[in-house]
Design a protein around this motif. Structure first.
Motif, PDB file in Angstrom:
ATOM      1  N   ASP A  87       0.824  -1.210   0.000  1.00 46.50           N
ATOM      2  CA  ASP A  87       0.000   0.000   0.000  1.00 46.50           C
ATOM      3  C   ASP A  87       0.854   1.256   0.000  1.00 46.50           C
ATOM      4  OD1 ASP A  87      -2.584  -1.389   0.321  1.00 46.50           O
ATOM      5  OD2 ASP A  87      -1.758  -1.942   2.279  1.00 46.50           O
ATOM      6  N   CYS A  88       2.040   1.183   0.616  1.00 47.01           N
ATOM      7  CA  CYS A  88       2.949   2.318   0.662  1.00 47.01           C
ATOM      8  C   CYS A  88       4.379   1.798   0.773  1.00 47.01           C
ATOM      9  CB  CYS A  88       2.600   3.281   1.796  1.00 47.01           C
ATOM     10  SG  CYS A  88       2.156   2.468   3.345  1.00 47.01           S
ATOM     11  N   PHE A  89       5.345   2.690   0.613  1.00 47.48           N
ATOM     12  CA  PHE A  89       6.710   2.251   0.393  1.00 47.48           C
ATOM     13  C   PHE A  89       7.712   3.203   1.038  1.00 47.48           C
ATOM     14  CE2 PHE A  89       3.958   1.092  -3.054  1.00 47.48           C
ATOM     15  CZ  PHE A  89       4.300  -0.211  -3.375  1.00 47.48           C
ATOM     16  N   ILE A  90       8.905   2.663   1.349  1.00 45.02           N
ATOM     17  CA  ILE A  90      10.092   3.478   1.549  1.00 45.02           C
ATOM     18  C   ILE A  90      10.920   3.308   0.290  1.00 45.02           C
ATOM     19  CG2 ILE A  90      12.135   3.915   2.948  1.00 45.02           C
ATOM     20  CD1 ILE A  90       9.586   4.442   4.468  1.00 45.02           C
ATOM     21  N   THR A  91      11.180   4.391  -0.426  1.00 47.57           N
ATOM     22  CA  THR A  91      11.851   4.319  -1.718  1.00 47.57           C
ATOM     23  C   THR A  91      12.884   5.423  -1.851  1.00 47.57           C
ATOM     24  OG1 THR A  91      11.485   4.342  -4.130  1.00 47.57           O
ATOM     25  CG2 THR A  91      10.062   5.741  -2.796  1.00 47.57           C
ATOM     26  N   ILE A  92      13.825   5.234  -2.748  1.00 46.37           N
ATOM     27  CA  ILE A  92      14.800   6.293  -3.043  1.00 46.37           C
ATOM     28  C   ILE A  92      14.559   6.900  -4.425  1.00 46.37           C
ATOM     29  CG2 ILE A  92      16.574   5.378  -1.494  1.00 46.37           C
ATOM     30  CD1 ILE A  92      17.964   4.194  -3.940  1.00 46.37           C
ATOM     31  N   TYR A  93      13.512   6.450  -5.112  1.00 46.19           N
ATOM     32  CA  TYR A  93      13.217   6.967  -6.450  1.00 46.19           C
ATOM     33  C   TYR A  93      11.814   7.582  -6.481  1.00 46.19           C
ATOM     34  CZ  TYR A  93      17.297   4.246  -7.875  1.00 46.19           C
ATOM     35  OH  TYR A  93      18.565   3.730  -7.982  1.00 46.19           O
ATOM     36  N   PRO A  94      11.690   8.883  -6.256  1.00 50.17           N
ATOM     37  CA  PRO A  94      10.364   9.532  -6.271  1.00 50.17           C
ATOM     38  C   PRO A  94       9.940   9.913  -7.686  1.00 50.17           C
ATOM     39  CG  PRO A  94      12.024  11.143  -5.677  1.00 50.17           C
ATOM     40  CD  PRO A  94      12.762   9.838  -5.890  1.00 50.17           C
ATOM     41  N   THR A  95       9.806   8.912  -8.559  1.00 48.45           N
ATOM     42  CA  THR A  95       9.639   9.190  -9.982  1.00 48.45           C
ATOM     43  C   THR A  95       8.313   8.729 -10.565  1.00 48.45           C
ATOM     44  OG1 THR A  95      10.817   7.126 -10.461  1.00 48.45           O
ATOM     45  CG2 THR A  95      12.128   9.150 -10.409  1.00 48.45           C
ATOM     46  N   VAL A  96       7.527   7.952  -9.818  1.00 48.30           N
ATOM     47  CA  VAL A  96       6.259   7.439 -10.374  1.00 48.30           C
ATOM     48  C   VAL A  96       5.184   8.512 -10.219  1.00 48.30           C
ATOM     49  CG1 VAL A  96       4.534   5.619 -10.242  1.00 48.30           C
ATOM     50  CG2 VAL A  96       6.931   5.094  -9.783  1.00 48.30           C
ATOM     51  N   PRO A  97       4.616   9.013 -11.328  1.00 47.02           N
ATOM     52  CA  PRO A  97       3.700  10.159 -11.250  1.00 47.02           C
ATOM     53  C   PRO A  97       2.458   9.923 -10.401  1.00 47.02           C
ATOM     54  CG  PRO A  97       4.406   9.757 -13.518  1.00 47.02           C
ATOM     55  CD  PRO A  97       4.865   8.592 -12.713  1.00 47.02           C
TER      56      PRO A  97
END
Length: 315
Positions: free
Chosen positions: A139-149
């Motif tokens: 449902d949610c994430f910790i990510t290093i790529y904030p690229t998905v619109p």
């Protein structure tokens, strides 16, 4: 409003998620023939084949995968909206998180989350690499790529690396550098890169996806290459390099969250020298269309507060 056969949608979602007609039948408490009938009815309505069937194996077609992404999100929103209106929202949240961030930073804090928000039912999905942002994963994430619109992002941490070693190994370094007569503590003079290179360097491959990439970046920060005489020991993951440092095997590069919570962080000494910014920024990510869901917003605010309180993120 022209809608597909609505009874078939939960059946389709279950088959796609479980990759099995029989497993879906068991979960929904209906017969396998009823599952097959509902899927056939939906495929007839859409004019598309949704599954490839090979014996007992079931996989989504490209059209089925695209439909599943949209339908699973829509069904989840219907479920959440109904629970909220009925007044017994459970706030079940799946969070996909890097293994190192989970083990060293998040898991030790979960008792505080449970006490503060007992209504939040959090399930962790461990990821060794940056997760694919999809509701099929979490449902949610910790990510290093904030690229998905389609997603929104909240900054938690900008990564920096700094050298650490065990308490015992630090005393060895002090002896070999002739520092025993000097006062130990905050006022201690810096250790030079040349001095650090005299000891085994414990390297984490996954940070820069290259052998000794972390130490190359650290030396490059002061305009120097890794000395040819340096002894580099390679590890795939920062957790492994840090454990090697704990057992007095050399000097490792680690980051703030790896030493932010665990009581045994006192086993380590941060060497008095420079740090390097890796360029990775950690974000909490959630689908923008679900921005009003109470559980996601509770988790977002708690993570931000903990990141500020623990020093990962400024006010």
């Amino acid at each position: 409003m022209k809608l597909p056969p609505l009874k078939a949608l939960p059946v389709f979602e279950a088959v796609a998620r479980l990759k099995s007609f029989s497993a879906a039948a068991g979960e929904l408490s209906i017969t396998q023939s009823a599952v097959s009938h509902q899927i056939k009815q939906l495929e007839t309505y859409l004019g598309e084949q949704l599954f490839w069937r090979s014996g007992r194996s079931v996989t989504l077609t490209d059209e089925g995968r695209q439909y599943f992404d949209a339908i699973s999100s829509a069904l989840l929103q219907v479920e959440r909206a109904s629970e909220q209106l009925l007044g017994h929202e459970q706030s079940r949240i799946r969070l996909s998180v890097f293994s190192s961030f989970a083990v060293r930073w998040l898991v030790p804090r979960l008792p505080y989350l449970q006490r503060r928000h007992p209504q939040l039912d959090l399930a962790l999905e461990m990821s060794s690499e940056n997760p694919v942002l999809s509701e099929r994963v979490a449902d949610c994430f910790i990510t290093i790529y904030p690229t998905v619109p389609a997603y929104s992002y909240e900054h938690l941490y900008t990564e920096r690396l700094f050298p650490v070693c065990s308490q015992d190994y630090w005393q060895r370094i002090r002896r070999e550098l002739g520092r025993n007569a000097e006062p130990e503590g905050r006022g201690e003079k810096p250790v030079s890169a040349e001095d650090i290179a005299r000891f085994p360097l414990l390297s984490t491959h996954s940070i820069f996806d290259k052998p000794a990439g972390d130490w190359e970046a650290w030396f490059r920060e002061i305009g120097e290459p890794v000395p040819e005489s340096a002894r580099v020991q390679h590890f795939s993951h920062m957790l492994l390099a840090l454990e090697a440092a704990r057992f007095h095997q050399g000097i490792a590069l680690t980051n703030d969250y790896m030493l932010s919570t665990r009581k045994d962080s006192e086993d380590f000494v941060r060497l008095p020298t420079h740090s390097v910014i890796t360029g990775d920024k950690f974000y909490f990510a959630w689908k923008t269309s679900r921005r009003h869901e109470k559980g996601i917003q509770l988790l977002r605010r708690w993570l931000v507060n903990e990141a500020v309180r623990g020093g990962l993120r400024g006010e």
